[in-house]
Design an enzyme around this catalytic site. Structure first.
Site, short mmCIF file in Angstrom:
data_model
loop_
_atom_site.label_atom_id
_atom_site.label_comp_id
_atom_site.label_asym_id
_atom_site.label_seq_id
_atom_site.Cartn_x
_atom_site.Cartn_y
_atom_site.Cartn_z
N ALA A 133 8.14 6.03 7.51
CA ALA A 133 7.46 6.30 6.23
C ALA A 133 8.51 6.65 5.18
O ALA A 133 9.64 7.05 5.52
CB ALA A 133 6.48 7.46 6.38
N LYS A 180 4.09 4.79 2.15
CA LYS A 180 4.81 3.74 2.87
C LYS A 180 4.96 2.50 2.00
O LYS A 180 4.35 2.41 0.95
CB LYS A 180 4.06 3.39 4.16
N GLY A 181 5.76 1.57 2.47
CA GLY A 181 5.89 0.29 1.78
C GLY A 181 7.22 0.07 1.10
O GLY A 181 7.41 -0.92 0.41
N GLY A 202 9.76 -0.92 2.41
CA GLY A 202 10.29 -2.18 2.94
C GLY A 202 9.40 -3.36 2.60
O GLY A 202 9.67 -4.49 3.03
N GLU A 230 1.40 -3.23 7.84
CA GLU A 230 1.54 -1.90 8.46
C GLU A 230 0.19 -1.18 8.47
O GLU A 230 -0.17 -0.54 9.46
CB GLU A 230 2.57 -1.07 7.70
O1 5RP Z 1 6.97 1.50 5.01
C1 5RP Z 1 7.97 1.00 5.41
C2 5RP Z 1 8.27 -0.44 5.26
O2 5RP Z 1 7.30 -1.09 4.47
C3 5RP Z 1 8.99 1.83 6.10
O3 5RP Z 1 8.41 2.43 7.21
C4 5RP Z 1 9.51 2.86 5.15
O4 5RP Z 1 10.00 2.21 3.99
C5 5RP Z 1 10.60 3.72 5.78
O5 5RP Z 1 11.72 2.93 6.01
P1 5RP Z 1 13.03 3.52 6.68
O6 5RP Z 1 12.68 3.89 8.07
O7 5RP Z 1 14.03 2.38 6.59
O8 5RP Z 1 13.47 4.72 5.86
#
Ligand code: 5RP
Length: 231
Positions: free
Chosen positions: A86, A97-98, A100, A106
């Protein structure tokens, strides 16, 4: 300060303890979820029998490379456990979230899971969501009107700030589902449920990055060790 990537590995290792033989898993996206996939793959190589639904093409690729068996929600619509990262973890295990760009898959996968664990390093734990811009997945058609409608809906809730189209290499970022992402810098979101409902009411909004009442546990890794919070 402990290395952040090492903390992500520790959170992932702790979450792996909840995985049992025969489980159907939802497998998240991002750098923390990728650490979970790597550790899971080691267990699979040692004989653990699981099947997973990936939340992005990126995660699917990593799973295939490491030999983690995959299925789809069409073949396996109900899952035992989801594990994902997250961008923020707020009160009541509300999540942002999001980051990525995988938020739609998700959320669909998390909703199919009987149990959902969020894994992160301690820096993601916040008192109020909103330090991170809220990702909102929208249909390409009418994106200007959708953005304006989001701005109006947010204002009614006392929220304002820049809403920016996410780009990659100078072009609009496209999600696995072929949609676009708006990153909304509203600042603190004291009432995420109200914002979630308001966004869902806007035609053109496909999904947003507020995951409310979904996570049953958060596994947080910090310099002092790993702790688990129950919802
Ligand atoms: O929601 C997400 C992707 O859409 C990821 O879980 C969130 O961005 C956290 O990423 P990371 O573990 O690289 O910090």
């Amino acid at each position: 300060m402990a290395d952040q990537q090492a903390l992500k590995v520790e959170a992932a290792r702790e979450a792996l303890k909840f995985v049992e033989d025969g489980m159907r898993l939802g497998i998240g996206t991002g750098s923390t979820a990728a650490e979970f996939v790597r550790l899971l793959a080691e267990r699979v190589a040692d004989g653990l029998s699981i099947i997973g639904v990936p939340t992005s093409e990126r995660t699917a690729k990593l799973c295939r490379e490491l030999g983690v068996p995959l299925t789809s929600l069409e073949e396996t619509p109900e899952l035992d456990l989801g594990v994902d990262g997250a961008d923020e973890i707020g009160p009541g295990l509300s999540l942002m979230k999001g980051g990525g760009g995988a938020l739609l898959r998700e959320k669909i996968v998390a909703a199919a899971c009987r149990d959902f664990i969020v894994i992160a390093d301690e820096t993601k734990h916040v008192e109020t969501l909103g330090r991170f811009p809220l990702p909102i997945e929208i249909n390409e058609f009418g994106r200007g009107a959708t953005s304006a409608a989001i701005s109006r809906a947010a204002k009614k809730l006392g929220l304002s700030g820049e809403i920016r189209l996410r780009e990659r290499d100078g072009k609009p970022f496209e999600t696995d589902g072929g949609h676009l992402i708006l990153d909304a810098s509203f600042g603190r979101i004291p009432e995420p449920r109200a914002l979630s409902d308001a966004l869902h009411a806007i035609p053109g909004v496909v999904e947003h990055g507020l995951f409310l009442d979904m996570a049953g546990r958060a596994v947080l890794a910090g310099a002092q060790g790993v702790r688990t919070i129950q919802a």
